[in-house]
Design a protein around this motif. Structure first.
Motif, PDB file in Angstrom:
ATOM      1  N   LEU A  15       0.431  -1.181   0.161  1.00  0.00           N
ATOM      2  CA  LEU A  15       0.232   0.322   0.119  1.00  0.00           C
ATOM      3  C   LEU A  15       1.142   0.965   0.235  1.00  0.00           C
ATOM      4  CD1 LEU A  15      -2.473  -1.000   2.153  1.00  0.00           C
ATOM      5  CD2 LEU A  15      -2.969  -0.561  -0.212  1.00  0.00           C
ATOM      6  N   GLY A  16       1.716   1.676   0.964  1.00  0.00           N
ATOM      7  CA  GLY A  16       2.540   2.484   0.400  1.00  0.00           C
ATOM      8  C   GLY A  16       3.520   2.251  -0.569  1.00  0.00           C
ATOM      9  N   SER A  17       3.679   1.169  -1.103  1.00  0.00           N
ATOM     10  CA  SER A  17       4.916   1.628  -2.103  1.00  0.00           C
ATOM     11  C   SER A  17       3.527   1.890  -3.445  1.00  0.00           C
ATOM     12  CB  SER A  17       5.826   0.096  -2.554  1.00  0.00           C
ATOM     13  OG  SER A  17       6.609  -0.220  -1.987  1.00  0.00           O
ATOM     14  N   GLY A  18       2.672   1.732  -3.532  1.00  0.00           N
ATOM     15  CA  GLY A  18       1.517   1.635  -4.140  1.00  0.00           C
ATOM     16  C   GLY A  18       1.088   3.183  -4.458  1.00  0.00           C
ATOM     17  N   LEU A 170      -5.270   6.571   1.954  1.00  0.00           N
ATOM     18  CA  LEU A 170      -4.101   5.595   1.772  1.00  0.00           C
ATOM     19  C   LEU A 170      -3.549   6.092   2.911  1.00  0.00           C
ATOM     20  CD1 LEU A 170      -3.643   5.338  -2.003  1.00  0.00           C
ATOM     21  CD2 LEU A 170      -5.094   3.538  -0.327  1.00  0.00           C
ATOM     22  N   ALA A 171      -2.620   6.605   3.018  1.00  0.00           N
ATOM     23  CA  ALA A 171      -1.900   6.806   3.926  1.00  0.00           C
ATOM     24  C   ALA A 171      -2.194   6.795   5.787  1.00  0.00           C
ATOM     25  CB  ALA A 171      -0.897   8.413   3.618  1.00  0.00           C
ATOM     26  N   ALA A 172      -3.247   6.843   5.711  1.00  0.00           N
ATOM     27  CA  ALA A 172      -3.571   6.668   7.345  1.00  0.00           C
ATOM     28  C   ALA A 172      -3.327   4.944   7.491  1.00  0.00           C
ATOM     29  CB  ALA A 172      -4.767   7.379   7.226  1.00  0.00           C
ATOM     30  N   ILE A 173      -4.611   4.753   6.360  1.00  0.00           N
ATOM     31  CA  ILE A 173      -4.744   3.174   6.243  1.00  0.00           C
ATOM     32  C   ILE A 173      -3.086   2.666   6.494  1.00  0.00           C
ATOM     33  CG2 ILE A 173      -5.036   0.699   5.680  1.00  0.00           C
ATOM     34  CD1 ILE A 173      -7.212   2.708   3.977  1.00  0.00           C
ATOM     35  N   VAL A 174      -2.283   2.496   5.475  1.00  0.00           N
ATOM     36  CA  VAL A 174      -0.708   2.056   5.989  1.00  0.00           C
ATOM     37  C   VAL A 174      -0.309   2.674   7.095  1.00  0.00           C
ATOM     38  CG1 VAL A 174       1.801   2.245   4.880  1.00  0.00           C
ATOM     39  CG2 VAL A 174       0.010   2.653   3.831  1.00  0.00           C
ATOM     40  N   LEU A 175      -0.156   3.945   7.750  1.00  0.00           N
ATOM     41  CA  LEU A 175       0.403   4.429   9.331  1.00  0.00           C
ATOM     42  C   LEU A 175      -0.018   3.485  10.258  1.00  0.00           C
ATOM     43  CD1 LEU A 175       0.634   8.018   9.040  1.00  0.00           C
ATOM     44  CD2 LEU A 175       2.436   5.700   9.035  1.00  0.00           C
ATOM     45  N   TRP A 176      -1.437   2.646  10.068  1.00  0.00           N
ATOM     46  CA  TRP A 176      -2.330   1.640  10.936  1.00  0.00           C
ATOM     47  C   TRP A 176      -0.846   0.452  11.068  1.00  0.00           C
ATOM     48  CZ3 TRP A 176      -6.119  -2.035   9.805  1.00  0.00           C
ATOM     49  CH2 TRP A 176      -6.231  -2.314  10.443  1.00  0.00           C
ATOM     50  N   LEU A 177      -1.160  -0.040   9.201  1.00  0.00           N
ATOM     51  CA  LEU A 177      -0.833  -1.313   9.213  1.00  0.00           C
ATOM     52  C   LEU A 177       0.010  -1.290  10.084  1.00  0.00           C
ATOM     53  CD1 LEU A 177      -1.946  -2.356   5.970  1.00  0.00           C
ATOM     54  CD2 LEU A 177      -2.408  -2.646   8.404  1.00  0.00           C
ATOM     55  N   LEU A 178       1.252  -0.576   9.435  1.00  0.00           N
ATOM     56  CA  LEU A 178       2.213  -0.768   9.577  1.00  0.00           C
ATOM     57  C   LEU A 178       2.877  -0.806  11.704  1.00  0.00           C
ATOM     58  CD1 LEU A 178       5.571   0.137   8.655  1.00  0.00           C
ATOM     59  CD2 LEU A 178       5.381   2.472   9.107  1.00  0.00           C
ATOM     60  N   LYS A 179       1.703  -0.072  12.015  1.00  0.00           N
ATOM     61  CA  LYS A 179       2.235  -0.036  13.809  1.00  0.00           C
ATOM     62  C   LYS A 179       2.623  -1.555  14.461  1.00  0.00           C
ATOM     63  CE  LYS A 179      -1.040   2.830  15.470  1.00  0.00           C
ATOM     64  NZ  LYS A 179      -2.128   3.579  16.013  1.00  0.00           N
ATOM     65  N   PRO A 180       2.340  -2.560  14.432  1.00  0.00           N
ATOM     66  CA  PRO A 180       3.567  -3.679  14.390  1.00  0.00           C
ATOM     67  C   PRO A 180       4.481  -4.146  13.700  1.00  0.00           C
ATOM     68  CG  PRO A 180       1.267  -4.644  13.282  1.00  0.00           C
ATOM     69  CD  PRO A 180       0.778  -2.771  13.302  1.00  0.00           C
ATOM     70  N   ALA A 181       4.850  -3.377  12.467  1.00  0.00           N
ATOM     71  CA  ALA A 181       6.020  -4.270  12.274  1.00  0.00           C
ATOM     72  C   ALA A 181       7.000  -4.133  12.669  1.00  0.00           C
ATOM     73  CB  ALA A 181       5.653  -3.110  11.229  1.00  0.00           C
ATOM     74  N   PRO A 182       7.787  -5.036  12.799  1.00  0.00           N
ATOM     75  CA  PRO A 182       8.873  -4.748  13.172  1.00  0.00           C
ATOM     76  C   PRO A 182       9.986  -3.898  12.780  1.00  0.00           C
ATOM     77  CG  PRO A 182       9.983  -6.863  11.516  1.00  0.00           C
ATOM     78  CD  PRO A 182       7.693  -6.073  12.117  1.00  0.00           C
ATOM     79  N   GLU A 183      10.772  -3.439  13.681  1.00  0.00           N
ATOM     80  CA  GLU A 183      11.580  -2.756  13.542  1.00  0.00           C
ATOM     81  C   GLU A 183      13.378  -3.403  12.278  1.00  0.00           C
ATOM     82  OE1 GLU A 183      13.497  -0.826  11.543  1.00  0.00           O
ATOM     83  OE2 GLU A 183      12.069   1.791  13.046  1.00  0.00           O
ATOM     84  N   SER A 184      14.068  -2.804  12.376  1.00  0.00           N
ATOM     85  CA  SER A 184      15.084  -3.286  11.267  1.00  0.00           C
ATOM     86  C   SER A 184      16.040  -2.177  11.431  1.00  0.00           C
ATOM     87  CB  SER A 184      15.131  -4.076  10.095  1.00  0.00           C
ATOM     88  OG  SER A 184      14.599  -3.293   9.428  1.00  0.00           O
ATOM     89  N   ARG A 185      17.613  -2.488  11.605  1.00  0.00           N
ATOM     90  CA  ARG A 185      18.251  -1.423  10.989  1.00  0.00           C
ATOM     91  C   ARG A 185      19.950  -1.894  10.689  1.00  0.00           C
ATOM     92  NH1 ARG A 185      16.847   0.620  16.070  1.00  0.00           N
ATOM     93  NH2 ARG A 185      15.528   2.159  15.149  1.00  0.00           N
ATOM     94  N   ASP A 186      20.653  -0.907  10.602  1.00  0.00           N
ATOM     95  CA  ASP A 186      22.236  -1.947  10.165  1.00  0.00           C
ATOM     96  C   ASP A 186      22.167  -1.497  12.526  1.00  0.00           C
ATOM     97  OD1 ASP A 186      24.734  -3.127   9.884  1.00  0.00           O
ATOM     98  OD2 ASP A 186      24.539  -1.442   8.609  1.00  0.00           O
ATOM     99  N   GLU A 187      22.942  -2.131  12.832  1.00  0.00           N
ATOM    100  CA  GLU A 187      23.527  -2.413  14.075  1.00  0.00           C
ATOM    101  C   GLU A 187      24.663  -1.742  14.266  1.00  0.00           C
ATOM    102  OE1 GLU A 187      21.330  -2.070  16.800  1.00  0.00           O
ATOM    103  OE2 GLU A 187      19.961  -2.718  16.193  1.00  0.00           O
ATOM    104  N   ASP A 188      25.880  -1.993  12.541  1.00  0.00           N
ATOM    105  CA  ASP A 188      26.987  -2.178  13.065  1.00  0.00           C
ATOM    106  C   ASP A 188      27.878  -0.856  12.098  1.00  0.00           C
ATOM    107  OD1 ASP A 188      26.893  -4.309  13.884  1.00  0.00           O
ATOM    108  OD2 ASP A 188      27.526  -5.796  12.470  1.00  0.00           O
ATOM    109  N   ASP A 189      25.926   0.069  11.731  1.00  0.00           N
ATOM    110  CA  ASP A 189      26.855   1.041  10.935  1.00  0.00           C
ATOM    111  C   ASP A 189      27.011   1.761  11.406  1.00  0.00           C
ATOM    112  OD1 ASP A 189      27.691   2.733   8.585  1.00  0.00           O
ATOM    113  OD2 ASP A 189      25.622   2.957   7.680  1.00  0.00           O
ATOM    114  N   VAL A 190      27.767   3.279  11.305  1.00  0.00           N
ATOM    115  CA  VAL A 190      28.063   4.322  11.665  1.00  0.00           C
ATOM    116  C   VAL A 190      27.326   5.443  11.122  1.00  0.00           C
ATOM    117  CG1 VAL A 190      30.173   6.105  12.981  1.00  0.00           C
ATOM    118  CG2 VAL A 190      30.235   3.606  13.085  1.00  0.00           C
ATOM    119  N   TYR A 191      26.668   6.327  11.227  1.00  0.00           N
ATOM    120  CA  TYR A 191      25.876   7.585  10.903  1.00  0.00           C
ATOM    121  C   TYR A 191      26.819   8.007  11.003  1.00  0.00           C
ATOM    122  CZ  TYR A 191      23.251  10.988  10.011  1.00  0.00           C
ATOM    123  OH  TYR A 191      22.078  11.883   8.995  1.00  0.00           O
ATOM    124  N   ARG A 192      27.332   9.010   9.531  1.00  0.00           N
ATOM    125  CA  ARG A 192      27.497  10.731   8.968  1.00  0.00           C
ATOM    126  C   ARG A 192      27.051  10.651   8.086  1.00  0.00           C
ATOM    127  NH1 ARG A 192      34.234  11.811   8.139  1.00  0.00           N
ATOM    128  NH2 ARG A 192      33.616  13.631   7.143  1.00  0.00           N
TER     129      ARG A 192
END
Length: 463
Positions: A15-18, A170-192
């Protein structure tokens, strides 16, 4: 894929990409009406498309990188919310200049949400389900892509401004569906933050695009040539700074994978053809053929329906046999589809002269898109999936940006000629032959240069 959480995550990303896909199709169908309402010339209409694509292509790597570092779910949510707000600004824009500026803002937020979609799938699904999930993502997006021309065409027929309001619910529906989604990130990356890249990438694309868009009307004027020179110089500087930057936005090392490099070049050719063909087909059917916005939008619905049913299947084929075969076959079918559409007269029959080409487009894209996307993500480690998705999206958007700027120049369409049915008909047919040639080149490159299958369970890099 069999778990409720997996299906909800897939729905969220689709939906978000859509929203982005739908907005692009709405913009193409609405262009003649925007031009009439706001008294814009062809260059102004080109910037309605290219203003969005320019900011998206320039900043999508920033979006992918921010997602990898700050959290893909978080950055994706920022993009969704901001995109909806910018859509409202487009809908209420009183002049062509304000509409273009709002479209630029849309592109900024789209750069945050677009790479996060595939990156969340890559990071959250099990390795053996990733290609299936990507194939399902590609196919299910056909619903949004199909809805865009039909719903957008219907709304444009009432008032083109209404067509942009659809992104808000559409954005309101996506944000509601997104709530329980797992978070992921690159834990080893140093932000710059790579400021040089953030500044030089938009200058490069803006300078070159401005010159190519203005060239049909102004020729080799001082302004046009100057913009082109600025764009080229900024592009060279961008490459040099990225080679020297310790933490570059576009790491040169990621192109060490031959498959990754080849697929991105193929993406450039294929998506340039796709963007150019969709733009000219929407204008041709309304201006030359005299169809309504709804009829012109509905003409391409078979592409989306075919992709909905077949893209996931070809993703499975690529998993089992590798990406090369379906991609080469898909390029051949897509080339024939564009060639068929190029033969249409100014008053075409839909059944005999448009529909066969549209069906071939849908079949060719179904064979191409999932293997192409899967190969890009499989060529890098999981922690770089957001960056890889961002690069590939940047390439596809840049391809569209260049196509919309260059094709009118190549086929001799400028000024207010987009209102002349005969001129649009000639330009449309020439543009379709150019699109067929671009896809054919992409297919040849795939056959010659792509070597590793896209069925790797664990992404890996090559020497």
């Amino acid at each position: 894929m069999s778990e409720p959480a997996g299906r909800r995550l897939l729905a969220t990303t689709v939906l978000g990409s859509g929203m982005g896909f739908l907005d692009g199709t709405v913009a193409n169908v609405a262009l003649p009406h925007i031009g009439d309402d706001l008294h814009a010339d062809l260059a102004g209409l080109q910037w309605v498309v290219n203003g969005y694509t320019l900011s998206l292509a320039s900043l999508i790597l920033v979006g992918g990188s921010l997602g990898d570092r700050l959290g893909r779910k978080r950055v994706y949510a920022w993009g969704i919310a901001g995109f909806a707000l910018a859509s409202v600004l487009v809908a209420i824009g009183p002049t062509i200049e304000t509409v273009v500026l709002a479209r630029v803002l849309q592109g900024v937020f789209a750069a945050l949400m677009t790479p996060g979609s595939l990156a969340m799938l890559q990071a959250s699904f099990r390795p053996e389900d990733r290609m299936r999930a990507i194939g399902a993502w590609t196919g299910t997006l056909g619903i949004a892509t199909a809805a865009g021309p039909v719903i957008g065409g219907w709304l444009v027929g009432i008032d083109w401004r209404i067509a942009f309001w659809i992104n808000v619910p559409l954005a309101a529906i996506v944000l509601w569906l997104l709530k329980p989604a797992p978070e992921s990130r690159d834990e080893d990356d140093v932000y710059r933050f790579d400021w040089w890249a953030v500044v030089l990438a938009p200058i490069t694309l803006a300078g070159i695009t401005w010159a190519l868009t203005a060239w049909p009307d102004t020729g080799a004027s001082l302004t046009t040539v100057g913009a082109l020179i600025i764009g080229v110089v900024a592009g060279v500087a961008f490459v040099l700074f990225e080679l020297r930057e310790p933490h570059p936005m576009l790491p040169p090392a990621i192109f060490a994978s031959r498959d990754f490099s080849v697929i991105n070049i193929v993406t450039l050719f294929v998506y340039a053809a796709l963007s150019g063909s969709m733009l000219f087909l929407a204008i041709f059917l309304q201006v030359s053929a005299g169809w309504s916005p709804l009829e012109a939008g509905a003409a391409t619905v078979p592409v989306s329906i075919i992709m909905f049913f077949l893209a996931s299947r070809f993703g499975a084929v690529a998993t089992k046999f590798g990406a090369r075969t379906p991609m080469v076959a898909g390029s051949a079918v897509l080339t024939v589809g564009f060639a068929w559409l190029a033969l249409a007269p100014d008053a075409p029959s839909y059944i005999g002269q448009v529909l066969p080409g549209v069906i071939l487009m849908g079949l060719g894209l179904s064979m191409l898109v999932a293997p192409l996307t899967g190969t890009v993500l499989a060529a890098v480690p999981d922690e770089e999936s957001g960056l890889a998705s961002g690069i590939n999206n940047a390439v596809s958007r840049t391809a569209g940006l260049l196509a919309v700027a260059v094709l009118p120049l190549l086929v001799g369409l400028s000024g207010t000629a987009y209102r002349d049915p005969a001129a649009v008909g000639d330009a449309y047919r020439a543009s379709m032959w150019w699109c067929a040639a671009l896809v054919a080149v992409g297919g040849i490159l795939t056959a010659v240069a792509l070597r590793a299958p896209a069925s790797k369970a664990q992404p890996a890099t090559e020497g």
